[in-house]
Design an enzyme around this catalytic site. Structure first.
Site, mmCIF file in Angstrom:
data_model
loop_
_atom_site.group_PDB
_atom_site.id
_atom_site.type_symbol
_atom_site.label_atom_id
_atom_site.label_comp_id
_atom_site.label_asym_id
_atom_site.label_seq_id
_atom_site.Cartn_x
_atom_site.Cartn_y
_atom_site.Cartn_z
ATOM 1 N N GLU A 62 0.873 -1.233 0.107
ATOM 2 C CA GLU A 62 -0.125 0.159 -0.016
ATOM 3 C C GLU A 62 0.984 1.311 -0.073
ATOM 4 O O GLU A 62 0.436 2.251 -0.650
ATOM 5 C CB GLU A 62 -0.932 0.018 1.254
ATOM 6 N N HIS A 131 -11.249 -5.422 7.917
ATOM 7 C CA HIS A 131 -11.988 -5.213 6.829
ATOM 8 C C HIS A 131 -13.290 -4.664 7.063
ATOM 9 O O HIS A 131 -14.116 -4.560 6.014
ATOM 10 C CB HIS A 131 -12.159 -6.778 6.507
#
Length: 330
Positions: A62, A131
């Site tokens: 990321e 998540h």
């Protein structure tokens, strides 16, 4: 031009395809977005259609995705990067906060940073840890970063096109709980919706309900029940852009109704609901017939799937808050 009933997820795909087709400087990148079409299939078919140089599979990194997006965007490439889940966005914050948000100011306007960072967010899909976060307030606190959240297929299509065409960085958060919840007619006409603007979804006289993202569904359902069962007419506003917030629309609505309830999935403490409530108290205090109320998630980490429905606000929670606000007598 095609006009189809599609889901929010399909609207994201449609907008990305339109952007790639209309502007050769648009590039997509992210983990598994190419051959696999993304973890939710938001980019399904785009690499086959536009090629590997424009729909790029990246390593699981990321920090690299964000840094590369910043670098490319300063050189005129409109990068649309995907972070698989909002809970994985934290390694990218260095580049977003220290560079993307400051680029125009740092260079006195010589460089801009026309990048979009897409991320699915929110709970309600029985996901594991990291998540299901809703940390939009953290990102909306950063000057120079726009934070945009669609709540329907039409707004997903129009707002994503606007974000890609924007000359400043945009964080585009997609409420995954409603990715496939319903279908709406969406015209693939290439027309963007305005950023920095609230959308009034329902006119009302008695109370203003303010929300965004997936919680718009429960908010509209609560408004419908309140009208049918109690003759309470709620004005429903979708904030849509959380930085900068269109306070003028919110102020005008609350001046009219005199009451408001703010609904969001994120935790109560430090959420955007507190910012909106404070602004309303500062600007329309004498018009308020009751203090603003907030209906939010709990001040705890999003629980695992067996308990996530206990965390998420529901229609009954909203109705209770509205009735208590309507009954307030000081």
């Amino acid at each position: 031009m095609n006009n189809h009933a599609i889901t929010l997820l399909e609207a994201v795909n449609l907008a990305l395809a339109r952007a790639l087709e209309d502007d050769s400087d648009v590039v997509l990148m992210g983990e598994d977005i190419g051959a696999n079409g993304g973890v939710f299939r938001a980019t399904d078919g785009l690499q086959a259609r536009f090629g590997e140089r424009r729909v790029i599979d990246t390593p699981l990194a990321e920090t690299m995705i964000a840094g590369l997006s910043v670098g490319l965007s300063t050189q005129g490439i409109r990068t649309v990067a995907e972070i698989q889940f909002m809970g994985f966005i934290f390694p990218a914050l260095e580049h977003l906060i220290a560079h993307a948000a400051r680029m125009r100011n740092r260079t006195r306007g010589r460089l801009s940073c026309p990048m979009v960072l897409r991320a699915p967010f929110g709970g309600g899909i029985h996901a594991p840890e990291h998540h299901s976060e809703s940390t939009e307030a953290l990102l909306a606190h950063i000057p120079g970063l726009r934070v945009v959240i669609p709540s329907s297929p039409v707004r997903a299509y129009g707002l994503l096109l606007a974000a890609i065409r924007c000359d400043d960085p945009v964080i585009f958060l997609e409420p995954k709980r409603i990715y496939r919840a319903s279908k709406t007619l969406v015209e693939d006409d290439g027309n963007a919706l305005p950023l920095d603007t609230c959308f009034t979804l329902r006119e009302g006289r008695d109370i203003t309900l303010i929300s965004w993202g997936a919680m718009i569904q429960e908010t509209l359902a609560a408004a419908h029940r309140l009208e049918q069962e109690d003759d309470i007419l709620c004005e429903v506003i979708d904030v849509a852009t959380l930085n900068p917030i269109d306070h003028a629309t919110l102020i005008a609505s609350v001046k009219k109704t005199g009451r408001c309830v703010i609904i969001h999935e994120a935790p109560h403490h430090g959420g955007l609901g507190a910012e909106i409530s404070a602004t309303l108290c500062e600007q329309v205090l004498t018009s308020l017939q009751a203090p603003p109320r907030r209906v939010t998630g709990d001040d705890t980490i999003m629980p695992y799937y067996r308990n996530e429905q206990l965390y998420l606000p529901d229609v009954d929670d909203i109705i209770m808050a509205v009735k208590e606000t309507m009954e307030y007598s000081g």
